[in-house]
Design a protein around this motif. Sequence first.
Motif, PDB file in Angstrom:
ATOM      1  N   VAL A 162       0.861  -1.201   0.000  1.00 55.15           N
ATOM      2  CA  VAL A 162       0.000   0.000   0.000  1.00 55.15           C
ATOM      3  C   VAL A 162       0.893   1.246   0.000  1.00 55.15           C
ATOM      4  O   VAL A 162       0.666   2.180  -0.777  1.00 55.15           O
ATOM      5  N   ALA A 163       1.917   1.236   0.843  1.00 51.55           N
ATOM      6  CA  ALA A 163       2.817   2.400   0.912  1.00 51.55           C
ATOM      7  C   ALA A 163       3.531   2.601  -0.419  1.00 51.55           C
ATOM      8  O   ALA A 163       3.679   3.734  -0.906  1.00 51.55           O
ATOM      9  N   ALA A 164       3.950   1.505  -1.057  1.00 49.37           N
ATOM     10  CA  ALA A 164       4.668   1.608  -2.338  1.00 49.37           C
ATOM     11  C   ALA A 164       3.752   2.157  -3.432  1.00 49.37           C
ATOM     12  O   ALA A 164       4.159   3.010  -4.231  1.00 49.37           O
ATOM     13  N   ILE A 165       2.512   1.675  -3.453  1.00 44.55           N
ATOM     14  CA  ILE A 165       1.567   2.170  -4.463  1.00 44.55           C
ATOM     15  C   ILE A 165       1.317   3.663  -4.223  1.00 44.55           C
ATOM     16  O   ILE A 165       1.274   4.459  -5.166  1.00 44.55           O
ATOM     17  N   GLY A 166       1.202   4.040  -2.957  1.00 45.95           N
ATOM     18  CA  GLY A 166       0.995   5.462  -2.625  1.00 45.95           C
ATOM     19  C   GLY A 166       2.158   6.326  -3.111  1.00 45.95           C
ATOM     20  O   GLY A 166       1.963   7.418  -3.663  1.00 45.95           O
ATOM     21  N   LYS A 167       3.365   5.805  -2.959  1.00 42.73           N
ATOM     22  CA  LYS A 167       4.566   6.528  -3.383  1.00 42.73           C
ATOM     23  C   LYS A 167       4.550   6.716  -4.910  1.00 42.73           C
ATOM     24  O   LYS A 167       4.819   7.800  -5.428  1.00 42.73           O
ATOM     25  N   LEU A 168       4.224   5.634  -5.610  1.00 42.99           N
ATOM     26  CA  LEU A 168       4.157   5.717  -7.085  1.00 42.99           C
ATOM     27  C   LEU A 168       3.035   6.669  -7.510  1.00 42.99           C
ATOM     28  O   LEU A 168       3.182   7.421  -8.485  1.00 42.99           O
ATOM     29  N   ALA A 169       1.917   6.633  -6.776  1.00 45.04           N
ATOM     30  CA  ALA A 169       0.796   7.519  -7.113  1.00 45.04           C
ATOM     31  C   ALA A 169       1.199   8.980  -6.917  1.00 45.04           C
ATOM     32  O   ALA A 169       0.820   9.846  -7.714  1.00 45.04           O
ATOM     33  N   ASP A 170       1.989   9.251  -5.896  1.00 48.05           N
ATOM     34  CA  ASP A 170       2.486  10.628  -5.686  1.00 48.05           C
ATOM     35  C   ASP A 170       3.229  11.118  -6.923  1.00 48.05           C
ATOM     36  O   ASP A 170       3.103  12.272  -7.321  1.00 48.05           O
ATOM     37  N   GLY A 171       3.999  10.227  -7.515  1.00 42.35           N
ATOM     38  CA  GLY A 171       4.851  10.603  -8.649  1.00 42.35           C
ATOM     39  C   GLY A 171       4.061  11.042  -9.869  1.00 42.35           C
ATOM     40  O   GLY A 171       4.564  11.783 -10.697  1.00 42.35           O
ATOM     41  N   ARG A 172       2.811  10.592  -9.990  1.00 40.47           N
ATOM     42  CA  ARG A 172       2.009  11.057 -11.138  1.00 40.47           C
ATOM     43  C   ARG A 172       0.942  12.067 -10.672  1.00 40.47           C
ATOM     44  O   ARG A 172      -0.042  12.296 -11.347  1.00 40.47           O
ATOM     45  N   LEU A 173       1.177  12.655  -9.529  1.00 40.83           N
ATOM     46  CA  LEU A 173       0.369  13.734  -8.928  1.00 40.83           C
ATOM     47  C   LEU A 173      -1.029  13.278  -8.496  1.00 40.83           C
ATOM     48  O   LEU A 173      -1.295  13.161  -7.326  1.00 40.83           O
ATOM     49  N   CYS A 174      -1.937  13.040  -9.456  1.00 41.08           N
ATOM     50  CA  CYS A 174      -3.269  12.582  -9.060  1.00 41.08           C
ATOM     51  C   CYS A 174      -3.979  12.072 -10.303  1.00 41.08           C
ATOM     52  O   CYS A 174      -3.503  12.257 -11.416  1.00 41.08           O
ATOM     53  N   SER A 175      -5.134  11.423 -10.088  1.00 38.57           N
ATOM     54  CA  SER A 175      -5.928  11.044 -11.266  1.00 38.57           C
ATOM     55  C   SER A 175      -6.809  12.240 -11.632  1.00 38.57           C
ATOM     56  O   SER A 175      -6.726  13.291 -11.007  1.00 38.57           O
ATOM     57  N   SER A 176      -7.661  12.066 -12.653  1.00 41.81           N
ATOM     58  CA  SER A 176      -8.445  13.190 -13.154  1.00 41.81           C
ATOM     59  C   SER A 176      -9.513  13.578 -12.116  1.00 41.81           C
ATOM     60  O   SER A 176     -10.424  12.801 -11.835  1.00 41.81           O
ATOM     61  N   VAL A 177      -9.372  14.783 -11.561  1.00 44.91           N
ATOM     62  CA  VAL A 177     -10.208  15.179 -10.422  1.00 44.91           C
ATOM     63  C   VAL A 177     -11.703  15.270 -10.770  1.00 44.91           C
ATOM     64  O   VAL A 177     -12.541  14.703 -10.058  1.00 44.91           O
ATOM     65  N   PRO A 178     -12.108  15.935 -11.879  1.00 50.44           N
ATOM     66  CA  PRO A 178     -13.553  15.964 -12.157  1.00 50.44           C
ATOM     67  C   PRO A 178     -14.139  14.566 -12.318  1.00 50.44           C
ATOM     68  O   PRO A 178     -15.273  14.304 -11.902  1.00 50.44           O
TER      69      PRO A 178
END
Length: 404
Positions: free
Chosen positions: A267-283
């Motif tokens: 979970v922590a590793a996926i969170g770290k990788l997710a940080d690297g692409r900032l976020c998914s499409s907010v709307p």
Amino acid sequence: MALTSHGSIPVAERLSRFSYAIRNVVLEAKRVEAQGRTVRYLNIGDPIAFGFQTPPHLIEAVERAMRDGHNGYGPSAGSADARDAVAQEFTSRGFPVSPDRAFITAGTSEAIELCLTALVNEGQDVLVPLPTYPLYTAVLAKLGARARFYRTDPHRGWSPDLDHLRSLITPATRVLVVIDPNNPTGASYSTATRRGLLELAEEHGLVLLADEVYGDLGYAGPVPSIGSLDPDAALITFSSLSKAYLAPGWRTGWMGVGRSPRLNDVVAAIGKLADGRLCSSVPMEHAVTAALRGDRSHQLAFRAALQERASVTAASLNAIPGVSCVEPIAGFYAMPKISLPPGATDQDYVLALLRATGVLCVYGSGFGMPASDGYLRVVFLAAPALLREIFTLMAEFTRGYLGT
Ligand SMILES: Cc1ncc(COP(=O)(O)O)c(C=O)c1O
């Protein structure tokens, strides 16, 4: 400006291992189209291309989000609301996921990439079904990891061959990928098979990646998550708005990581990788909440439409001499087999069919099958009358091709 004499810029070597047949065949289709022939695109699983409509309440949720100013970056794992909705969804399907273990992604595709990147080292193995969905092999090629294909058996409704699967497991194996309901075969597995898959993963310390993007598209109703058979399994499950919510172009999906403490570092590793692409499409995250908490009545009509098309497809294909097809029970794909003459490949047949009739399918070797086995994948989202027309063209062509 100085012109150098260097040749063309070389691309990275890993590209030679990266391929995605579903879109590759389009190049030849465009050539055929340029010659004035109508091409019937049965290659890509996009319900919108065949007239199915995105539910209006999802469009309204996105419109409202944009108007209300939700246009900035969001949290990298997804908004609290969308994560809550995803956690509730998996939990209500019998696989408990807490909101802090739910992630919103750019489609199931990004979820797959994030998970494999978080889990697999170069040179390690991932068990993927054969035939497979080619994104898995493409991502593994990028990571320098190895796909090991476990057979699924058309004579048993395309069910996984658990003995073959077991024989592939080595100390280098990290992950077991299960696609149920399945693309490209249209299968969904029995409880006994699902238990067998869970037990193998548990016994060998593998993480089970459950690709459940067609989970709501079982013709008999939504298919339970495999995780519901073992809520403590080391299992990560994915789905998206693309198929059952009819919004593939929005590139929005989600994943839920099970409660097993063995997955805490993941979970922590996926969170770290997710940080690297900032976020998914907010709307679009607002559509996730609307989809998972709102009206799903469109799925009833969609499932009924798919079931009708599946039976037209299987009946029409099985009526062609030299062709056999297992009738799908979920989703919108079928995997017929053509008894090819010696020396011919599935790609030869697909290209000849395209050039002669304009009907475009994907060859089974694009999903990892041996080219001489003669499998192809058909997307059956077109209206039944059009499907009948297409299969008549295919029948005429195949009789000539096989000399039957
Ligand atoms: C088995 C499977 N997994 C993942 C995907 C990717 O879906 P998404 O549009 O959610 O990225 C597809 C798309 O066809 C699929 O068939």
